[in-house]
Write a protein that holds these residues in place. Structure first.
Motif, PDB file in Angstrom:
ATOM      1  N   GLN A  11       0.858  -1.182   0.000  1.00 38.69           N
ATOM      2  CA  GLN A  11       0.000   0.000   0.000  1.00 38.69           C
ATOM      3  C   GLN A  11       0.894   1.233   0.000  1.00 38.69           C
ATOM      4  O   GLN A  11       1.979   1.224   0.544  1.00 38.69           O
ATOM      5  N   VAL A  38       3.335   5.797  -8.950  1.00 38.15           N
ATOM      6  CA  VAL A  38       2.122   4.986  -8.932  1.00 38.15           C
ATOM      7  C   VAL A  38       1.855   4.633  -7.474  1.00 38.15           C
ATOM      8  O   VAL A  38       2.745   4.139  -6.778  1.00 38.15           O
ATOM      9  N   THR A  39       0.645   4.919  -7.022  1.00 40.12           N
ATOM     10  CA  THR A  39       0.253   4.688  -5.633  1.00 40.12           C
ATOM     11  C   THR A  39      -0.946   3.754  -5.598  1.00 40.12           C
ATOM     12  O   THR A  39      -1.874   3.904  -6.393  1.00 40.12           O
ATOM     13  N   PHE A  40      -0.925   2.799  -4.678  1.00 41.16           N
ATOM     14  CA  PHE A  40      -2.059   1.901  -4.471  1.00 41.16           C
ATOM     15  C   PHE A  40      -2.730   2.286  -3.164  1.00 41.16           C
ATOM     16  O   PHE A  40      -2.119   2.226  -2.105  1.00 41.16           O
ATOM     17  N   ARG A  42      -5.339   0.961  -0.900  1.00 44.11           N
ATOM     18  CA  ARG A  42      -6.089  -0.271  -0.636  1.00 44.11           C
ATOM     19  C   ARG A  42      -7.530  -0.002  -0.215  1.00 44.11           C
ATOM     20  O   ARG A  42      -8.451  -0.685  -0.637  1.00 44.11           O
ATOM     21  N   HIS A  46      -8.131   2.119  -5.478  1.00 46.13           N
ATOM     22  CA  HIS A  46      -7.633   2.906  -6.601  1.00 46.13           C
ATOM     23  C   HIS A  46      -6.136   2.697  -6.808  1.00 46.13           C
ATOM     24  O   HIS A  46      -5.360   2.660  -5.854  1.00 46.13           O
ATOM     25  N   LEU A  47      -5.758   2.590  -8.065  1.00 46.16           N
ATOM     26  CA  LEU A  47      -4.369   2.642  -8.477  1.00 46.16           C
ATOM     27  C   LEU A  47      -4.209   4.012  -9.125  1.00 46.16           C
ATOM     28  O   LEU A  47      -4.886   4.325 -10.099  1.00 46.16           O
ATOM     29  N   VAL A  74      -9.153  -2.381  -7.505  1.00 41.39           N
ATOM     30  CA  VAL A  74      -7.924  -3.141  -7.284  1.00 41.39           C
ATOM     31  C   VAL A  74      -7.920  -3.650  -5.850  1.00 41.39           C
ATOM     32  O   VAL A  74      -8.100  -2.883  -4.914  1.00 41.39           O
ATOM     33  N   ILE A  77      -1.969  -5.846  -5.764  1.00 39.37           N
ATOM     34  CA  ILE A  77      -1.029  -5.559  -6.844  1.00 39.37           C
ATOM     35  C   ILE A  77       0.354  -6.008  -6.423  1.00 39.37           C
ATOM     36  O   ILE A  77       0.746  -5.843  -5.268  1.00 39.37           O
ATOM     37  N   CYS A 105       3.750  -6.901 -13.761  1.00 34.99           N
ATOM     38  CA  CYS A 105       2.718  -6.400 -12.856  1.00 34.99           C
ATOM     39  C   CYS A 105       1.604  -7.440 -12.784  1.00 34.99           C
ATOM     40  O   CYS A 105       1.078  -7.862 -13.816  1.00 34.99           O
ATOM     41  N   LEU A 107      -2.059  -7.792 -11.240  1.00 36.51           N
ATOM     42  CA  LEU A 107      -3.170  -7.044 -10.644  1.00 36.51           C
ATOM     43  C   LEU A 107      -4.333  -7.979 -10.369  1.00 36.51           C
ATOM     44  O   LEU A 107      -4.703  -8.775 -11.234  1.00 36.51           O
TER      45      LEU A 107
END
Length: 142
Positions: A11, A38-40, A42, A46-47, A74, A77, A105, A107
């Motif tokens: 995350q 790029v940020t996830f 949780r 959202h990615l 998502v 990841i 990657c 996903l």
């Protein structure tokens, strides 16, 4: 100057790189290097892609207007980085003095009916020293 860093952090910021392309439009060249992250998230699923002008002395969070949601729904990841002989869970070009040859990657997405899909994408890093891998994409239901 760190050109490409990535962590196995499940995350938060999971991928950061510098590019001369504007990622909001794939065909647009920019005049100054751009930091892209790029940020996830949780909780929201959202990615998110953020991009702002690169400055080695500035480590500020990009303004919200520079953020684009790449994917919604998502739930997991994972990235892996190919060094020429094996896949690594993390990468830092400053420490390795090199870019990975390819990035994978994985996903896991969940739709509104709670159906899960796994997408695997492998792509070469075109400015690395080798381009032994071709872009591959496959999606399969969970």
């Amino acid at each position: 100057m760190s050109l490409f860093t990535a962590s196995g952090n499940p995350q938060g910021d999971i991928l950061q790189f510098v590019t001369m392309k504007s990622l909001s439009s794939a065909n647009t060249q920019v005049q100054t290097p751009q930091t892209s992250t790029v940020t996830f998230e949780r909780e929201s699923g959202h990615l998110i892609l953020s991009q702002w002008p690169f400055s080695q002395t500035t480590r500020q969070k990009p303004p919200a207007r520079n953020q684009v949601i790449l994917a919604d729904g998502v739930i997991q990841i994972e990235f892996a980085y190919y060094n020429g002989s094996q896949w690594q869970n993390q990468w830092n070009s400053q420490k390795r003095h090199a870019l990975p040859q390819a990035v994978r990657c994985d996903l896991t997405l969940q739709d509104s009916q709670d159906k899960r899909y796994v997408s695997h994408i492998i792509t070469p890093v075109l400015c690395s020293t080798s381009s032994a891998y071709t872009t591959t994409k496959e999606t399969s239901p969970w």
